[in-house]
Scaffold this active site. Structure first.
Site, mmCIF file in Angstrom:
data_model
loop_
_atom_site.group_PDB
_atom_site.id
_atom_site.type_symbol
_atom_site.label_atom_id
_atom_site.label_comp_id
_atom_site.label_asym_id
_atom_site.label_seq_id
_atom_site.Cartn_x
_atom_site.Cartn_y
_atom_site.Cartn_z
ATOM 1 N N ASP A 1 30.942 12.771 31.878
ATOM 2 C CA ASP A 1 30.032 13.142 32.759
ATOM 3 C C ASP A 1 29.024 12.083 32.798
ATOM 4 O OD1 ASP A 1 29.025 14.743 34.891
ATOM 5 O OD2 ASP A 1 28.163 16.107 33.699
ATOM 6 N N GLU B 1 27.813 7.391 36.335
ATOM 7 C CA GLU B 1 27.699 6.878 37.732
ATOM 8 C C GLU B 1 27.245 5.199 37.415
ATOM 9 O OE1 GLU B 1 28.447 10.713 38.301
ATOM 10 O OE2 GLU B 1 26.540 9.841 37.275
ATOM 11 N N ASP C 1 28.941 18.334 41.587
ATOM 12 C CA ASP C 1 27.822 19.499 41.457
ATOM 13 C C ASP C 1 28.011 20.302 42.846
ATOM 14 O OD1 ASP C 1 27.396 18.749 39.063
ATOM 15 O OD2 ASP C 1 25.556 17.740 39.225
#
Length: 922
Positions: A519, A522, A595
């Site tokens: 997670d 990015e 999300d």
């Protein structure tokens, strides 16, 4: 799990860790006005800058044809290279002929050294060059002045490059401080007045308190592609947008820039967690693909408009007949790198999928357990909580396969550790799950807490394995642990070291049922520009982060997957879920849509989002069931479970400030409905697994928009509220509040469809109104298909290994059907190394159902039998049914025929799934 704008960085640094998600904020919206490379290109192109190909500079060898392109205004030369690649693919590379220093070319995405096809030069006039592949039916027609490339198939121009003159290439420059004032004035193409430099971001850009200094000045690139006759385009994920790409207005380009976006806005073209710079165009008779291999920030403009064509006529005074078609122009712009673009010429959707996978790889074959249901929450509190939730599934007779633990399971967000109070005995917890053949997934993010007493940080710092800031020190930013450094996964040595951290000896408390969730990759940097890393941070090879931003998460997942393979000494398949991704991420595992929010609109948008991922190579994809943010009511939760059960990656997840929402917490009736949806998923596991095998070996998407299966059905090209699973099942999830009826489009004028619940038969090429209650999941089986199922549901996939199979045979209008079935051990690489697998083919024709071998190379012992066969669309009651196996006598079979639904049911069979046999229906 994501974040919005956190408290001041200083506050976070003072605190040992972050424990709550910050309030929602969307700072990237302000950034929409920046895009300075976009504004520079638009401003320059308005002046009609022209490039000319110097065809007297052409050279060729076995692999490529090269020639110069020159900017008529600046006389700055570029080098163009054209390659033919096996499988009807063309590659065009454009770079500076002699760059000041090497420009970034994306490594590690292409599967291997590509097999090139020698292009031959055909006759062209003095102002053009024609290159043809070996078969001669595909040609590149290169026009010198102005520079243009036409891709010609069977004498039809299907794509033109630079026909709008939007080729743009900013050359690297000597740093300003190294220039002598007089000698090194800017050339005519660059305005260096202070006002324009700041406005257009030539040498530096500001975003809040951050200043992005560009040592060698601006380096953006751009190129246009005109697709003749096309108006339906798809791809370039990830956006919370429609499946069919929309026309873009001024400043409204699709953005590819991986960002941590908490509660992202839907119907927006701004980039979110992942980027695949690849789009497909489809029209009647042809499908094309454009793969723009660039990992920097990228913008894509799309414009469809009518195009007038003229064809010669046989008679009459007019010399030509006018024909109006469509043309779609696609304008790619990237902040840096080179132009490296692959043209996938199809002509069918299947051909384009194979061409793309030839370049970037196919979907990894997942372990079987990962196709079951996953239960996740930020966070399950402790071992007792995990035990109670696990028991809850058994108590309510709901199957599931995987328990997930978010960041709170660690010691202060130090990955590869366990909180000693909450999880004092992680191996015992895993043994509890193992006893029910279940698994555990834990989170591992790329940010590493700055703490010299934390062995992972201390060792990485000692080895110099962190991304550096532009001043040469370790880059530090704030994330969940507080002050953190970020591993430089672009460095092969870092990836190798990181992979080693998953060894059982290194990762204390881990076992072979523990898998990984990547997670925040990015990468997410709280308080960074747009909540990510500064573009002038430095990676391995001295490359700036701007060059490779979109590929950072790709490398993180690559290293994680390799670590899980290594810990098993190469024997076991990994499972890794990643939030950030790039082209080729399908080789390493699964992705999800991030999300999302517990609202009906997010349930609805998840379908086109997953379809877009699927057609761009990433079949193993899903959306958080129930919505990550907020509290779904019972109806929304039920509908989301029903949708998720028919989507590739099936996980329930919720953020920490939501109410608990395990499937049994919404009353007995809603528990029953959720149980039934999850059980339907497990019933179809043999079909799911067979579809993933096809995705792995034949590049066929698991979840498919209708236009793939029905490429000649124009009315299907824009459908995005329903989809195909493989070629046999059509699914139309209910995504509206209090729906009592849904309009289902059943494509195909020669098709017949069967309602999987009522067995009602429908003709194709029509829209039907289907009544729906809360227990209705509109699913239709296509006539002419055979779908393998499990007839008994266990606690988990592992508990169903030896349970019997059934076959659902849906007859076509001609009374026939075909289908496939794939089986292996579900977890190892033995299907590759030892050919330990079964691949069977089922066919029904002229009243005979045949089970035969589809791949003689495979051998796999199975105790399983087919105990049930259900045939839909049998128009009359048979007089007898018998089975016949090799070397045996015909055996009569008891059957039940229902004239009302035209169905034949065969029960209590015992037909070996792995051997040849026939069922005769007379």
């Amino acid at each position: 799990m994501g974040t919005a704008e956190p408290p001041e960085a200083a506050e976070w640094q003072a605190a040992p860790e972050a424990t709550q998600p910050p309030p929602s904020s969307q700072p990237w919206l302000a950034y929409r006005q920046h895009f300075t490379f976009f504004r520079r290109q638009k401003q320059q192109l308005s002046r009609k800058s022209m490039y000319r190909a110097l065809l007297d500079s052409v050279t060729a060898d076995r692999d490529s044809t090269r020639f110069q392109i020159i900017n008529e205004a600046t006389k700055a030369p570029l080098l163009a290279e054209v390659y033919g690649i096996e499988g009807n693919i063309f590659r065009l590379k454009i770079n500076e002929e002699t760059p000041l220093k090497p420009r970034y070319e994306v490594p590690d995405v292409l599967t291997s050294k590509l097999s090139t096809v020698r292009l031959t030069s055909c006759s062209g006039d003095s102002g053009s060059l024609v290159l043809a592949d070996g078969k001669g039916d595909l040609k590149c027609h290169i026009t010198a002045n102005p520079f243009k490339v036409d891709l010609v198939s069977e004498e039809e121009v299907v794509m033109s490059i630079n026909s709008l003159g939007q080729l743009y290439f900013e050359h690297l420059q000597i740093p300003l401080k190294q220039r002598a004032t007089k000698e090194n004035e800017e050339d005519a193409s660059v305005d260096t007045s202070q006002e324009n430099q700041e406005d257009l971001g030539l040498w530096e850009e500001k975003f809040g308190k951050f200043v992005d200094v560009k040592v060698n000045g601006p380096a953006s690139i751009g190129l246009d592609f005109s697709l003749h006759g096309f108006e339906h385009l798809y791809g370039i994920p990830q956006h919370a947008e429609s499946h069919q790409l929309k026309n873009t207005g001024d400043g409204d380009a699709y953005r590819l820039y991986n960002l941590d976006v908490y509660g992202y806005k839907i119907h927006d073209k701004m980039g979110i967690y992942g980027s695949v710079p690849y789009l497909l165009a489809h029209k009647l008779g042809r499908t094309l693909g454009i793969f723009w291999l660039n990992a920097s920030e990228t913008l894509v403009e799309i414009n469809t408009e009518p195009e007038v064509k003229y064809t010669l006529t046989q008679t009459g005074p007019a010399a030509a007949k006018q024909k109006v078609t469509s043309r779609t122009d696609v304008h790619w712009m990237s902040e840096s790198g080179i132009i490296d673009v692959f043209l996938l010429t199809g002509p069918t959707p299947s051909d384009v999928f194979k061409q793309y996978s030839r370049l970037t790889g196919t979907q990894a074959l997942p372990p079987l357990f990962s196709l079951g249901y996953h239960q996740c929450r930020w966070n399950y509190e402790d071992e007792q909580d995990v035990k109670a939730v696990d028991a809850g599934f058994d108590e309510h007779d709901i199957p599931y396969d995987v328990m997930w633990l978010d960041i709170e399971h660690t010691e202060g967000k130090r990955y590869f550790t366990w909180d000693k109070k909450r999880f004092p005995n992680p191996k015992r917890m895993q043994e509890l799950l193992r006893s029910k053949k279940r698994k555990l997934v834990v989170i591992s993010d790329p940010h590493i807490k700055v703490d010299l007493d934390y062995s992972v940080y201390a060792k990485a710092k000692e080895l110099g394995f962190f991304v550096r800031n532009h001043e040469g020190g370790d880059f530090e930013g704030v994330c969940w642990p507080g002050l953190s450094s970020y591993l430089d996964f672009t460095n092969p040595k870092v990836r190798e070291w990181y992979s080693g951290l998953f060894a059982f000896s290194a990762y204390q408390g881990s076992t072979d049922i523990l898998y990984i969730w990547n997670d925040m990759n990015e990468p997410s940097v709280f308080r960074g520009p747009e909540l990510t890393m500064q573009k002038n941070a430095i990676h391995h090879g001295n490359w700036e982060h701007r060059e490779l931003h979109n590929i950072y998460g790709f490398y993180h997942q690559m290293a994680t997957a390799e670590g899980l393979i290594q810990r098993s000494k190469g024997k076991e398949r990994p499972f890794v879920l990643t939030r950030s991704f790039f082209a080729g991420s399908q080789k390493y595992g699964a992705v999800w849509t991030g999300d999302n929010t517990a609202e009906w609109s997010y349930l609805k948008i998840s379908i086109p989002m997953l379809l877009t991922l699927s057609v761009t190579g990433i079949s193993f994809c899903g959306a958080d069931v129930g919505g990550f943010i907020g509290n779904p009511d019972a109806e929304l939760l039920v509908r989301w479970y029903q949708a998720g059960a028919y989507q590739p990656f099936f996980r329930g997840h919720a953020t920490m400030d939501t109410k608990r929402r395990e499937p049994w917490l919404f009353g007995e009736e809603h528990t029953r409905l959720i149980r039934e949806a999850i059980r339907q998923r497990y019933t179809l596991l043999p079909y799911w697994y067979s579809l993933f095998y096809r995705a792995h070996v034949a590049s066929e998407p698991v979840m498919r928009p209708l236009w793939i299966e029905f490429p000649d059905a124009l009315e299907a090209f824009g459908v995005e509220d329903e989809y195909m699973l493989g070629s046999a099942l059509l699914v139309h999830p209910v995504t509206e509040l209090e729906a009592t009826v849904v309009d289902v489009f059943l494509p195909g004028s020669n098709e017949v469809w069967y309602d999987s619940k009522t067995f009602t038969r429908w003709e194709g090429a029509c829209t039907v109104k289907i009544p729906v209650d809360l227990d209705t999941i509109p699913v239709f089986q296509r006539g002419g298909s055979v779908v393998p199922i499990k007839t008994t549901i266990g606690k988990s996939t592992g508990c169903m290994t030896d349970s019997p199979y059934g076959l659902r045979v849906a007859l076509s209008t001609k009374g026939s059907a075909v289908g496939e079935f794939y089986l292996d051990d579900g977890h190892s690489f033995q299907y590759v190394h030892q050919k330990q697998f079964l691949h069977r083919k089922f066919s029904f024709c002229s009243g005979v159902l045949i089970n035969s071998c589809a791949d003689e190379r495979g051998r796999y012992p199975s105790k399983c039998v087919v105990e049930q066969i259900f045939i839909l669309g049998l128009k009359k009651k048979p007089s007898s049914v018998t089975t016949h196996s090799s070397g045996g006598e015909d055996q009569p079979v008891a059957f039940v025929y229902c004239a009302k639904t035209s169905t034949l049911s065969l029960e209590k069979l015992s037909l070996d799934i792995g051997t040849d046999w026939e069922v005769h229906v007379k």
